[in-house]
Design a protein around this motif. Structure first.
Motif, PDB file in Angstrom:
ATOM      1  N   THR A 138      60.705  14.160 -63.871  1.00 40.01           N
ATOM      2  CA  THR A 138      59.528  15.553 -64.054  1.00 40.01           C
ATOM      3  C   THR A 138      60.186  14.387 -65.460  1.00 40.01           C
ATOM      4  O   THR A 138      58.870  14.661 -66.535  1.00 40.01           O
ATOM      5  CB  THR A 138      60.459  16.654 -64.438  1.00 40.01           C
ATOM      6  N   ALA A 139      61.079  14.045 -66.034  1.00 35.79           N
ATOM      7  CA  ALA A 139      61.114  13.211 -68.055  1.00 35.79           C
ATOM      8  C   ALA A 139      60.778  12.351 -67.353  1.00 35.79           C
ATOM      9  O   ALA A 139      59.803  11.742 -68.960  1.00 35.79           O
ATOM     10  CB  ALA A 139      62.619  12.999 -67.634  1.00 35.79           C
ATOM     11  N   PHE A 140      59.953  10.996 -67.034  1.00 40.35           N
ATOM     12  CA  PHE A 140      59.259  10.321 -66.929  1.00 40.35           C
ATOM     13  C   PHE A 140      57.377  10.777 -66.935  1.00 40.35           C
ATOM     14  O   PHE A 140      56.256  10.429 -67.350  1.00 40.35           O
ATOM     15  CB  PHE A 140      59.254   9.278 -65.889  1.00 40.35           C
ATOM     16  N   PHE A 141      57.390  11.852 -66.234  1.00 44.30           N
ATOM     17  CA  PHE A 141      55.640  12.487 -66.504  1.00 44.30           C
ATOM     18  C   PHE A 141      55.697  12.854 -68.156  1.00 44.30           C
ATOM     19  O   PHE A 141      54.779  12.561 -68.454  1.00 44.30           O
ATOM     20  CB  PHE A 141      55.818  13.837 -65.111  1.00 44.30           C
ATOM     21  N   PHE A 142      56.527  13.146 -68.648  1.00 42.75           N
ATOM     22  CA  PHE A 142      55.770  14.046 -70.069  1.00 42.75           C
ATOM     23  C   PHE A 142      56.690  12.617 -70.732  1.00 42.75           C
ATOM     24  O   PHE A 142      55.574  12.166 -71.477  1.00 42.75           O
ATOM     25  CB  PHE A 142      57.058  15.002 -70.163  1.00 42.75           C
ATOM     26  N   MET A 143      57.226  10.778 -70.541  1.00 45.86           N
ATOM     27  CA  MET A 143      56.718  10.667 -70.912  1.00 45.86           C
ATOM     28  C   MET A 143      55.618  10.333 -71.233  1.00 45.86           C
ATOM     29  O   MET A 143      54.654   9.031 -72.150  1.00 45.86           O
ATOM     30  CB  MET A 143      57.850   9.788 -70.088  1.00 45.86           C
ATOM     31  N   SER A 144      55.102   9.870 -69.931  1.00 47.13           N
ATOM     32  CA  SER A 144      53.283   9.430 -69.672  1.00 47.13           C
ATOM     33  C   SER A 144      52.538  10.060 -70.362  1.00 47.13           C
ATOM     34  O   SER A 144      51.693   9.349 -70.716  1.00 47.13           O
ATOM     35  CB  SER A 144      52.937   8.766 -68.423  1.00 47.13           C
ATOM     36  N   GLN A 145      53.452  10.903 -70.485  1.00 42.33           N
ATOM     37  CA  GLN A 145      51.994  11.674 -71.320  1.00 42.33           C
ATOM     38  C   GLN A 145      51.696  11.840 -72.687  1.00 42.33           C
ATOM     39  O   GLN A 145      50.511  12.380 -74.101  1.00 42.33           O
ATOM     40  CB  GLN A 145      52.579  13.408 -71.183  1.00 42.33           C
ATOM     41  N   ARG A 146      52.446  11.020 -73.341  1.00 40.04           N
ATOM     42  CA  ARG A 146      52.082  10.793 -75.264  1.00 40.04           C
ATOM     43  C   ARG A 146      51.174   9.162 -74.548  1.00 40.04           C
ATOM     44  O   ARG A 146      51.659   8.396 -73.979  1.00 40.04           O
ATOM     45  CB  ARG A 146      54.047  10.120 -75.452  1.00 40.04           C
ATOM     46  N   ASP A 147      50.244   9.398 -76.190  1.00 35.67           N
ATOM     47  CA  ASP A 147      49.242   8.226 -75.893  1.00 35.67           C
ATOM     48  C   ASP A 147      50.242   6.375 -76.339  1.00 35.67           C
ATOM     49  O   ASP A 147      50.987   6.442 -77.773  1.00 35.67           O
ATOM     50  CB  ASP A 147      48.398   8.359 -76.645  1.00 35.67           C
ATOM     51  N   ALA A 148      50.187   5.599 -75.645  1.00 36.12           N
ATOM     52  CA  ALA A 148      50.363   4.393 -76.563  1.00 36.12           C
ATOM     53  C   ALA A 148      49.781   3.383 -77.921  1.00 36.12           C
ATOM     54  O   ALA A 148      49.065   4.745 -77.639  1.00 36.12           O
ATOM     55  CB  ALA A 148      50.395   2.884 -75.473  1.00 36.12           C
ATOM     56  N   LYS A 149      50.085   2.988 -78.006  1.00 33.01           N
ATOM     57  CA  LYS A 149      49.604   3.064 -79.709  1.00 33.01           C
ATOM     58  C   LYS A 149      48.325   1.901 -79.516  1.00 33.01           C
ATOM     59  O   LYS A 149      47.939   1.036 -78.277  1.00 33.01           O
ATOM     60  CB  LYS A 149      50.461   2.064 -80.410  1.00 33.01           C
TER      61      LYS A 149
END
Length: 788
Positions: free
Chosen positions: A588-599
């Protein structure tokens, strides 16, 4: 009475022997005794002759608790944690330089009822274990000699302080002087301590930002000054705002006259042209230096760190510095295994960094005020926090309880009011049936303490609060199907989601009854070392619920919870955490990490393959990424390059997962490559693990180095790997850890692996010289690592 180490005079006089205040850590040389059993001793109890004592340093837990190993069943049980009486005793000498000065002692927290004596004289009974209290020692100090402070703590259930009897409580409260203490020496003319204020919106320094945008920031800094001298004092207050040592603005008040025994609050207006604003991506901070000058000499000074930002919330959303923002958040309990709440400031800073790195921009501090060091770190990394008072499904109709709740709200605001990270004030008893009069009093208290724009109260009962906090399970009826939520005409935060609605077919108000439970395979409560299928189910639940929340007009949401934690009313861990209680990530942690936009330049891009890739793994491989497309290969063979999923679980997500359908499991290497356009921006490999080959040791510092002399606690990881360095994800393999140097094991020296990693908790002593750890087990060669 007792022999202890004496407080160093050199430390107390670290500043020059002028009238400027000195604030000195008062954490070393305490003597500690825990009364193992028996009835409560009462407020007048003092140490008994013949007791044995342990020398300790703050922060300190009253008892190191055993790590809970997940127990079968969900039946209620008595509390595992210790409750009872504990005593702390410390001796220190009066210094001649203190003559004519004011000497105070501040405890940042003491669980739960504290009685304090100085030289045999009872000074106070303080109720509540989560917030500071300050004592004026001046009149009780010996003129030239040794003084003794005695602190008696009782962490038993208390009907006035709450938050609830431990046997019925969904978290543990632990015990001890679990945060630090500070001894302050100040001139008779001084800036007051906010915890000693006896009037509304008083004490210390209050920063109010009246207007902030990219062109100009206007603020009013109000400083309360007190004259405890024998004659009138003429003084000025200078406010200097600086960033990176460079002055942004400086203003000095007109000369003010203050009579003996009087105090006044002196406002000074500041205006900063083209300020650098505090934001989630750029948490810019300024240093506010407040100096009181009398007769041409600086007599007191205080440093306050602030961020310049504008927050506006309406029923239509949140605007941070004029930019509409939806907050992706999480709830946090502050406990560690073994030491409970007794975290070092460094450990608290690691927590904030970990939460930010996990993809979150907002934290609900559930369900109590948390460490000042965590608040500082939230300011530093760009986390908004919902600051809350202690409360959980408990609101007895006792006027003393209501008065304590209101006082706790005031104290929390006074402690945290200048932090730019504070989004709002949850002066509300979580999921508790509060009387209208109490709701009104709490809402009013927020605005009495902080009058003006940009200040918001928040509560789960929408009647009076500025912000409505509604847990997702509270808008789901017993059928489990979503029902339209009542939408009050005010900002909405989804206070909790993702756990209870997948655990039981009810709203969670009668948790101790364990009724209407759903099957375990449907639950979000999954152990890190459990089956891969369960961890993926947790990630599916979170995706579904978060996607649903994004369909609301809400300021943001907060997943329950960041870390697995202990409960008072059940023998097992609550395992819905994004991370385990040992701070290791689940899928689940990696799901949340993926919800932040890359620059735009590709930095911040991530990709994660959510599988261990063993024969038990599903051939449907889920990949989390914030890129436009992902390519998956198996043993070098292209499986597919595809866009994100488009299904009912992804309609509102910024970055849905990518699901690849393989025909079958095939041992070897999966590789995922993330693309923005035609540019590869991130890649990851997952290999089928082989037989255990060796151990790898690493400290989990989160970029905050271990600190000697602070009672710093640090996780050390021993990872079981194969010959290629792939983690062998076994659970239950016994690993042993040995120590060299000034280190102490807070965990046992033998710990089983969880998903291939054994987590040990060590405490750093006075020096890191020669500090090292050595791990062995599973028939593998020992491996060592220096701690630095």
């Amino acid at each position: 009475m007792l022999k202890t180490s004496l407080l160093s005079l050199a430390a107390l006089l670290a500043s020059s022997v002028s009238a400027l205040a000195t604030d000195t850590a008062f954490n070393d040389g305490w003597r500690f005794h825990r009364v193992e059993s028996g009835p409560a001793l009462g407020h007048d109890a003092l140490p008994a002759a013949g007791w044995t004592w342990e020398t300790v340093r703050l922060p300190h837990t009253a008892k190191v608790e055993a790590r809970v190993i997940q127990a079968p069943g969900r039946q209620a049980a008595g509390p595992a944690q210790w409750q009872g009486d504990a005593f702390y005793v410390k001796r220190f000498r009066t210094d001649p330089a203190w003559k004519g000065q004011r000497v105070t002692l501040r405890f940042e927290a003491a669980m739960n009822v504290a009685d304090v004596w100085l030289n045999g004289r009872h000074l106070t009974t303080h109720l509540g274990g989560f917030l500071p209290f300050t004592l004026d020692l001046t009149d009780g100090l010996k003129a030239d000699g040794e003084n003794e402070v005695v602190v008696h703590l009782d962490n038993r259930d208390n009907a006035v302080t709450g938050p609830k009897p431990l046997k019925d409580l969904d978290f543990n409260t632990y015990g001890g002087l679990y945060r630090g203490a500070t001894l302050s020496v100040r001139a008779p003319l001084h800036i007051t301590d906010e915890m000693l204020a006896d009037h509304v919106a008083g004490g210390g320094i209050v920063v109010r930002q009246t207007h902030v945008d990219g062109t100009r920031a206007n603020l009013t800094v109000t400083t309360e000054v007190r004259n405890d001298g024998a004659k009138a004092q003429h003084f000025t207050v200078t406010q200097r705002l600086a960033r990176d040592g460079k002055t942004a603005v400086q203003t000095t008040s007109e000369t003010v006259t203050l009579a003996p025994g009087a105090a006044l609050s002196l406002p000074v207006d500041l205006s900063v042209a083209h300020p650098r604003l505090w934001s989630l991506d750029d948490p810019a901070l300024y240093d506010l230096e407040t100096t009181v000058t009398a007769d041409g000499k600086a007599v007191d000074s205080r440093r306050t760190r602030i961020g310049l930002r504008s927050i506006v919330m309406t029923k239509d959303g949140l605007w941070l510095n004029g930019r509409k923002t939806v907050l992706r958040g999480v709830n946090r309990h502050q406990e560690y295994p073994y030491v409970g709440y007794a975290l070092s400031p460094e450990a608290s800073r690691r927590e904030a960094r970990l939460i930010k790195a996990a993809g979150f921009d907002y934290v609900r501090l559930s369900h109590y005020p948390q460490d000042p060091a965590f608040m500082d770190a939230a300011d530093e990394v760009g986390l908004l926090v919902l600051d809350g008072i202690p409360g959980w499904q408990y609101a007895p109709p006792d006027p003393a309880f209501a008065a304590q709740v209101v006082r706790t709200c005031r104290d929390m605001i006074r402690r945290d009011r200048n932090h730019p990270s504070v989004l709002a004030w949850e002066c509300s008893l979580n999921e508790s049936p509060m009387a209208d009069a109490l709701v009104d009093a709490l809402h009013a208290t927020v605005h009495e303490e902080l009058p003006g724009p940009g200040v918001y109260s928040a509560g789960w009962m929408p009647r009076a609060y500025d912000i409505y906090l509604q847990a997702r399970q509270h808008r789901l009826p017993e059928t489990g199907k979503e029902a339209p939520a009542a939408a009050p005409d005010k900002p909405l935060i989804v206070s909790e989601y993702g756990d209870w609605e997948y655990y039981a077919m009810n709203a969670g108000f009668q948790q101790g009854q364990w009724g209407d439970l759903l099957p375990q395979e449907r639950s979000s409560r999954q152990e890190l070392g459990g089956p891969e299928k369960g961890l993926l189910q947790q990630a599916t639940n979170v995706q579904e619920a978060h996607n649903d929340n994004l369909g609301l007009t809400a300021v943001g949401d907060g997943y329950w919870a960041m870390f697995d934690y202990n409960r008072g009313y059940a023998p097992d861990l609550e395992t819905s955490g994004v991370y385990s209680i040992d701070r290791l990530p689940k899928e689940t942690a990696f799901f949340f990490m993926s919800q932040r936009d890359a620059k735009a330049d590709g930095s911040g891009a991530m990709v994660h393959i959510a599988t261990r890739w063993t024969p038990d793994s599903s051939p449907d491989v889920r990949v989390f990424s914030n890129a436009d497309a992902v390519e998956l290969r198996l043993n070098g063979r292209l499986i597919a390059r595809q866009a994100p999923d488009q299904d009912r679980l992804s309609t509102h997500l910024r970055h849905p997962p990518f699901t690849f359908h393989l025909d079958r499991f095939e041992s070897g290497t999966l590789e995922a490559v993330a693309y923005v356009g035609d540019r590869a921006v991130a890649r990851q490999q997952v290999r089928t693990p082989g037989a255990p080959h060796h151990l790898e040791l690493s400290p989990d510092t989160q970029g905050v180095a271990p600190a000697a002399g602070h009672n710093d606690v640090l996780f050390v990881r021993a990872r079981l790997v194969d010959a290629d360095g792939t983690t062998v994800p076994t659970t239950g393999t016994d690993i042993h850890l040995g120590l060299t140097g000034d280190l102490t094991l807070m965990s046992p020296d033998h710990v089983p692996t969880e998903a291939g990693t054994a987590s040990f908790l060590i405490r750093i002593g006075d020096s890191l010289k020669g500090a090292a750890v050595t791990a062995d087990g599973a028939g593998l060669a020992a491996v060592s690592m220096a701690v630095r």
